[in-house]
Design a protein around this motif. Structure first.
Motif, PDB file in Angstrom:
ATOM      1  N   ARG A   1      12.259  16.303  -3.870  1.00 51.95           N
ATOM      2  CA  ARG A   1      11.229  15.421  -3.290  1.00 51.95           C
ATOM      3  C   ARG A   1      11.031  14.190  -4.164  1.00 51.95           C
ATOM      4  NH1 ARG A   1       8.945  12.772   0.573  1.00 51.95           N
ATOM      5  NH2 ARG A   1       6.782  12.307   0.199  1.00 51.95           N
ATOM      6  N   LYS A   2      11.043  14.392  -5.474  1.00 48.99           N
ATOM      7  CA  LYS A   2      10.870  13.277  -6.407  1.00 48.99           C
ATOM      8  C   LYS A   2      12.019  12.275  -6.265  1.00 48.99           C
ATOM      9  CE  LYS A   2      10.325  12.242 -11.258  1.00 48.99           C
ATOM     10  NZ  LYS A   2      10.555  12.710 -12.596  1.00 48.99           N
ATOM     11  N   LEU A   3      13.236  12.774  -6.129  1.00 51.49           N
ATOM     12  CA  LEU A   3      14.383  11.881  -5.937  1.00 51.49           C
ATOM     13  C   LEU A   3      14.294  11.119  -4.620  1.00 51.49           C
ATOM     14  CD1 LEU A   3      17.336  14.066  -7.269  1.00 51.49           C
ATOM     15  CD2 LEU A   3      16.429  11.962  -8.271  1.00 51.49           C
ATOM     16  N   LEU A   4      13.846  11.796  -3.572  1.00 50.06           N
ATOM     17  CA  LEU A   4      13.677  11.115  -2.283  1.00 50.06           C
ATOM     18  C   LEU A   4      12.620  10.018  -2.383  1.00 50.06           C
ATOM     19  CD1 LEU A   4      13.832  14.172   0.143  1.00 50.06           C
ATOM     20  CD2 LEU A   4      15.555  12.380  -0.136  1.00 50.06           C
TER      21      LEU A   4
ATOM     22  N   ASP B   1      14.102   6.986  -4.090  1.00 54.18           N
ATOM     23  CA  ASP B   1      14.920   6.206  -3.166  1.00 54.18           C
ATOM     24  C   ASP B   1      14.058   5.374  -2.222  1.00 54.18           C
ATOM     25  OD1 ASP B   1      17.231   7.225  -4.291  1.00 54.18           O
ATOM     26  OD2 ASP B   1      17.556   8.711  -2.711  1.00 54.18           O
ATOM     27  N   GLU B   2      12.993   5.972  -1.719  1.00 53.27           N
ATOM     28  CA  GLU B   2      12.109   5.252  -0.802  1.00 53.27           C
ATOM     29  C   GLU B   2      11.384   4.118  -1.527  1.00 53.27           C
ATOM     30  OE1 GLU B   2       8.832   6.158   2.690  1.00 53.27           O
ATOM     31  OE2 GLU B   2       9.727   7.821   1.604  1.00 53.27           O
ATOM     32  N   ILE B   3      10.987   4.342  -2.769  1.00 51.44           N
ATOM     33  CA  ILE B   3      10.353   3.297  -3.572  1.00 51.44           C
ATOM     34  C   ILE B   3      11.313   2.137  -3.775  1.00 51.44           C
ATOM     35  CG2 ILE B   3       9.535   2.751  -5.916  1.00 51.44           C
ATOM     36  CD1 ILE B   3       8.301   5.623  -5.936  1.00 51.44           C
ATOM     37  N   ALA B   4      12.551   2.437  -4.111  1.00 51.65           N
ATOM     38  CA  ALA B   4      13.561   1.391  -4.309  1.00 51.65           C
ATOM     39  C   ALA B   4      13.783   0.602  -3.025  1.00 51.65           C
ATOM     40  CB  ALA B   4      14.873   2.004  -4.795  1.00 51.65           C
TER      41      ALA B   4
ATOM     42  N   ARG C   1       4.542   9.947  -9.658  1.00 50.00           N
ATOM     43  CA  ARG C   1       3.951  10.273 -10.969  1.00 50.00           C
ATOM     44  C   ARG C   1       3.358  11.675 -10.969  1.00 50.00           C
ATOM     45  NH1 ARG C   1       2.157   5.002 -10.642  1.00 50.00           N
ATOM     46  NH2 ARG C   1       0.145   5.708  -9.838  1.00 50.00           N
ATOM     47  N   ASP C   2       2.671  12.010  -9.888  1.00 55.92           N
ATOM     48  CA  ASP C   2       2.070  13.347  -9.791  1.00 55.92           C
ATOM     49  C   ASP C   2       3.144  14.433  -9.832  1.00 55.92           C
ATOM     50  OD1 ASP C   2      -0.396  12.144  -9.614  1.00 55.92           O
ATOM     51  OD2 ASP C   2      -0.595  12.427  -7.443  1.00 55.92           O
ATOM     52  N   LEU C   3       4.223  14.207  -9.100  1.00 59.21           N
ATOM     53  CA  LEU C   3       5.318  15.181  -9.106  1.00 59.21           C
ATOM     54  C   LEU C   3       5.932  15.301 -10.497  1.00 59.21           C
ATOM     55  CD1 LEU C   3       7.232  14.623  -5.758  1.00 59.21           C
ATOM     56  CD2 LEU C   3       6.089  16.689  -6.511  1.00 59.21           C
TER      57      LEU C   3
ATOM     58  N   ARG D   1       0.839  -1.201   0.000  1.00 59.04           N
ATOM     59  CA  ARG D   1       0.000   0.000   0.000  1.00 59.04           C
ATOM     60  C   ARG D   1       0.876   1.253   0.000  1.00 59.04           C
ATOM     61  NH1 ARG D   1      -3.548  -0.364   4.458  1.00 59.04           N
ATOM     62  NH2 ARG D   1      -4.981  -1.467   3.123  1.00 59.04           N
ATOM     63  N   LYS D   2       1.890   1.268   0.841  1.00 57.96           N
ATOM     64  CA  LYS D   2       2.802   2.416   0.915  1.00 57.96           C
ATOM     65  C   LYS D   2       3.518   2.600  -0.423  1.00 57.96           C
ATOM     66  CE  LYS D   2       5.109   5.667   3.050  1.00 57.96           C
ATOM     67  NZ  LYS D   2       4.478   6.928   3.384  1.00 57.96           N
ATOM     68  N   LEU D   3       3.948   1.500  -1.029  1.00 59.23           N
ATOM     69  CA  LEU D   3       4.629   1.552  -2.317  1.00 59.23           C
ATOM     70  C   LEU D   3       3.712   2.155  -3.377  1.00 59.23           C
ATOM     71  CD1 LEU D   3       7.160   0.827  -3.945  1.00 59.23           C
ATOM     72  CD2 LEU D   3       6.192  -1.456  -4.260  1.00 59.23           C
ATOM     73  N   HIS D   4       2.459   1.755  -3.374  1.00 55.30           N
ATOM     74  CA  HIS D   4       1.483   2.304  -4.323  1.00 55.30           C
ATOM     75  C   HIS D   4       1.318   3.817  -4.111  1.00 55.30           C
ATOM     76  CE1 HIS D   4      -2.012   2.593  -6.892  1.00 55.30           C
ATOM     77  NE2 HIS D   4      -2.669   3.157  -5.895  1.00 55.30           N
ATOM     78  N   GLU D   5       1.223   4.240  -2.862  1.00 52.18           N
ATOM     79  CA  GLU D   5       1.073   5.663  -2.555  1.00 52.18           C
ATOM     80  C   GLU D   5       2.285   6.460  -3.029  1.00 52.18           C
ATOM     81  OE1 GLU D   5       0.465   5.850   1.646  1.00 52.18           O
ATOM     82  OE2 GLU D   5      -1.502   4.890   1.540  1.00 52.18           O
ATOM     83  N   LEU D   6       3.480   5.928  -2.790  1.00 53.63           N
ATOM     84  CA  LEU D   6       4.698   6.631  -3.192  1.00 53.63           C
ATOM     85  C   LEU D   6       4.814   6.719  -4.704  1.00 53.63           C
ATOM     86  CD1 LEU D   6       7.272   5.181  -0.640  1.00 53.63           C
ATOM     87  CD2 LEU D   6       6.205   7.428  -0.608  1.00 53.63           C
ATOM     88  N   ARG D   7       4.480   5.637  -5.389  1.00 61.78           N
ATOM     89  CA  ARG D   7       4.528   5.657  -6.855  1.00 61.78           C
ATOM     90  C   ARG D   7       3.546   6.676  -7.420  1.00 61.78           C
ATOM     91  NH1 ARG D   7       4.895  -0.826  -7.978  1.00 61.78           N
ATOM     92  NH2 ARG D   7       7.160  -1.005  -7.827  1.00 61.78           N
ATOM     93  N   SER D   8       2.376   6.752  -6.815  1.00 62.66           N
ATOM     94  CA  SER D   8       1.376   7.720  -7.254  1.00 62.66           C
ATOM     95  C   SER D   8       1.878   9.147  -7.056  1.00 62.66           C
ATOM     96  CB  SER D   8       0.079   7.491  -6.479  1.00 62.66           C
ATOM     97  OG  SER D   8      -0.879   8.414  -6.858  1.00 62.66           O
ATOM     98  N   GLU D   9       2.443   9.427  -5.886  1.00 64.36           N
ATOM     99  CA  GLU D   9       2.979  10.765  -5.628  1.00 64.36           C
ATOM    100  C   GLU D   9       4.122  11.082  -6.583  1.00 64.36           C
ATOM    101  OE1 GLU D   9       4.931  13.512  -2.092  1.00 64.36           O
ATOM    102  OE2 GLU D   9       4.215  11.508  -1.571  1.00 64.36           O
TER     103      GLU D   9
END
Length: 66
Positions: free
Chosen positions: A45-48, A51-54, A20-22, A10-18
């Motif tokens: 923020r996008k780079l961070l 990293d968190e997604i990875a 893409r939005d960025l 769920r967290k991964l999905h949220e981060l990927r969505s953010e």
């Protein structure tokens, strides 16, 4: 009851969505650069997020090295 894996997914999905939005916002701002500081902050923020997604993806992939 949610498992750890479900929570991570769920967290991964949220981060990927953010992320893409960025990407969309950054692309639009780059066409009309008015506030370079804001653009730099969004890119950072996008780079961070990347990293968190990875990191989350690496937690979700089991270590099957034999």
């Amino acid at each position: 009851m949610l498992t750890d894996r479900d929570t991570l997914l769920r967290k991964l999905h949220e981060l990927r969505s953010e992320h893409r939005d960025l990407d969309t916002v950054i692309s639009r701002l780059a066409l009309h650069p008015m506030d370079q500081l804001q653009l730099q902050r969004l890119k950072k923020r996008k780079l961070l997020l990347k990293d968190e997604i990875a990191w989350l993806e690496s937690r979700l992939i089991p270590d099957n090295i034999a």
